[in-house]
Design an enzyme around this catalytic site. Sequence first.
Site, PDB file in Angstrom:
ATOM      1  N   SER A 145       0.784  -1.164  -0.125  1.00 59.66           N
ATOM      2  CA  SER A 145      -0.175   0.006   0.161  1.00 59.66           C
ATOM      3  C   SER A 145       0.873   1.185   0.034  1.00 59.66           C
ATOM      4  O   SER A 145       2.096   1.034   0.717  1.00 59.66           O
ATOM      5  CB  SER A 145      -0.795  -0.089   1.188  1.00 59.66           C
ATOM      6  OG  SER A 145      -1.742   1.318   1.436  1.00 59.66           O
ATOM      7  N   TYR A 170      -3.081  -0.489   9.631  1.00 59.09           N
ATOM      8  CA  TYR A 170      -2.931  -1.153   8.248  1.00 59.09           C
ATOM      9  C   TYR A 170      -1.772  -0.859   7.681  1.00 59.09           C
ATOM     10  O   TYR A 170      -1.234  -1.663   7.046  1.00 59.09           O
ATOM     11  CB  TYR A 170      -4.063  -0.275   7.443  1.00 59.09           C
ATOM     12  CG  TYR A 170      -4.073  -0.416   6.044  1.00 59.09           C
ATOM     13  CD1 TYR A 170      -4.690  -1.823   5.679  1.00 59.09           C
ATOM     14  CD2 TYR A 170      -3.783   0.325   5.207  1.00 59.09           C
ATOM     15  CE1 TYR A 170      -4.444  -2.140   4.160  1.00 59.09           C
ATOM     16  CE2 TYR A 170      -3.631  -0.058   3.723  1.00 59.09           C
ATOM     17  CZ  TYR A 170      -4.269  -1.236   3.400  1.00 59.09           C
ATOM     18  OH  TYR A 170      -4.348  -1.474   2.081  1.00 59.09           O
TER      19      TYR A 170
END
Length: 357
Positions: A145, A170
């Site tokens: 990400s 995350y």
Amino acid sequence: MNIKNKKKVLITGMAGFIGHHLAKLLLKNNYTVVGLDNINDYYDVNLKFARLTNLGFNISEISYNKLLKKDAIAFIKLDLTDLDNLKQLFKEQQFDYVVNLAAQAGVRYSLENPHSYVDSNITGFLNILESCRAYPVEHLVFASSSSVYGLSEDIPFQEDNCTDHPLAMYAASKKANEMMAHSYANLFNIPATGLRFFTVYGPWGRPDMALHIFTKAMVEDKEFEVFNNGDMSRDFTYVGDIVESIKRLLPLAPKENNPAFNPKKPTSSKSTKAYQIFNIGNNSPIALMDYIKALEKVLGKKGKIIFKPMQPGDVKSTYANVESLFNYINFKPETNLEDGVRAFVNKYLELERLKNS
């Protein structure tokens, strides 16, 4: 092409946004596809079921650890934390490639539910690596990400920038995936490519993503929140361009002893092992307010915006330097913003009509 000669790909997270689009593209390109998803309720499972229906599956036949087959595609409801059944799937199917897209997504959700990120994104990914170790594959492609860049303001983000300052669980879990994949490339020679995704959008998108939230509010003539008083930009990337990039990447597994890696001056995106990291984005950041204006133009109405301060764990701007991937796969994103937003809106309205019919 004889089905026995087709390459077989496992897509984890196939009921998800990118996984659904990737499955459709690979089927068109003569791959055999096996999709895996636990169909969790992080967002409306009916959207996940609708994607699976679109791929040709009868959702009434779905049950845990049961492989459903339809021509060149199959689906199994399975959780990545279930190592025994995951390994059994690898043993039975003998995959050529694995694309790991399954993950607990979302930055703000991680503030209240950090353990779900360890279960799905770390334990789940470890089980993918263990399965690839037990039943070797030609190439493991996994989703990282853009959030791994965290506090960095060295824009545009380049793969070799520091990624040691994540802002939420995350991002931390995705950074962990990169390091785990490298260790398995080193120990067990599993060729691995990590992709740092930059704000993917398009039809069938998740309801927790900005475009869906803004569209729903505007269609229903309701107010919606825009953070940091609208002073944000994102490297919005159309999902069709993302999956085309992944398709081109699959047969291009990294090799050992990359001459571009200097062990005396190591960088995070390359290695002497069969491992590499790429940014995958549009290489063209768009101001959030311009994104909203494109949506207003497509819908033909003004949004009722409530400006809010920056949210914890969020970043002001993302901008990817993606030249490395462009050069590696010989492809650049080609979908302009208005066309991409219009495709999303058309699918959103279609799905709403079906829901209400």
